[in-house]
Scaffold this active site. Sequence first.
Site, PDB file in Angstrom:
ATOM      1  N   SER A   9       0.808  -1.331  -0.047  1.00 43.88           N
ATOM      2  CA  SER A   9       0.179   0.028   0.153  1.00 43.88           C
ATOM      3  C   SER A   9       0.967   1.272   0.010  1.00 43.88           C
ATOM      4  CB  SER A   9      -0.994   0.044   1.092  1.00 43.88           C
ATOM      5  OG  SER A   9      -0.134   0.184   2.488  1.00 43.88           O
TER       6      SER A   9
ATOM      7  N   LYS B 212       0.654   4.849   7.075  1.00 40.15           N
ATOM      8  CA  LYS B 212       0.065   5.643   5.751  1.00 40.15           C
ATOM      9  C   LYS B 212       0.669   6.926   5.749  1.00 40.15           C
ATOM     10  CE  LYS B 212      -2.983   2.096   4.802  1.00 40.15           C
ATOM     11  NZ  LYS B 212      -2.794   1.148   3.683  1.00 40.15           N
TER      12      LYS B 212
END
Length: 224
Positions: A35, A89
């Site tokens: 990701s 993230k």
Amino acid sequence: MKNWMRANKGFIMFLMLFGLFRTAVADWNPIPSGSMHPNLLEGDVVFVNRLAYDLKVPLTDVVVTHLGEPQRGDIVTFSSPKDKTRLIKRVIALPGDTISMRDDQLTINGKPASYSMPADALEAIANVGQLQAVQLTESAGGSERRIQLLPQVASAKRDFPAMQVPAGQYLMLGDNRNNSVDSRYIGLVPRELLIGRAERVLVSADIQGNWLPRTERFGMALGD
């Protein structure tokens, strides 16, 4: 058991202190997914500074005092507000920011992001195979980073309407924009769920290939 504990009390104390150190001061985080491509790879293990933002009571989300402020572009670990899974993230929008996305392009506080230096890449998707990817340099909100897009992924959330981030919350996105479960799916992240700032790659191994160490990534600093 009591005799064993007395004989090994030094080792037991070390384990307890080490556990407290990991939960309150510094930690490491293996990267399990793609990701954050192209900046973090599966098999990277990153150093996480747990004192970058807050001092917390060990083993809890109770904040004792603020030590610093998250910045746009920081790579952070946090507990998902949806199910408490630990995620990593990038901070894209701060409290008070107005942000939107249309066709993968961000707009922050009325200023559209700019994109440059396109390059082709390949992305391996489980049960799908190799997909053509495009890597770009994104400049938005005063920070810059390399991101990746997957034009063929039809289900990716490429758009969301303008919203203002409330006080004490943050909008997180993966750098691999069309292959990331982030704030588009789990919502905004409250500050108390932030764990720490990822600052560098400690070690790395090619876990999807031959498991050889990627020594060129050892000690690599993480930034925009």
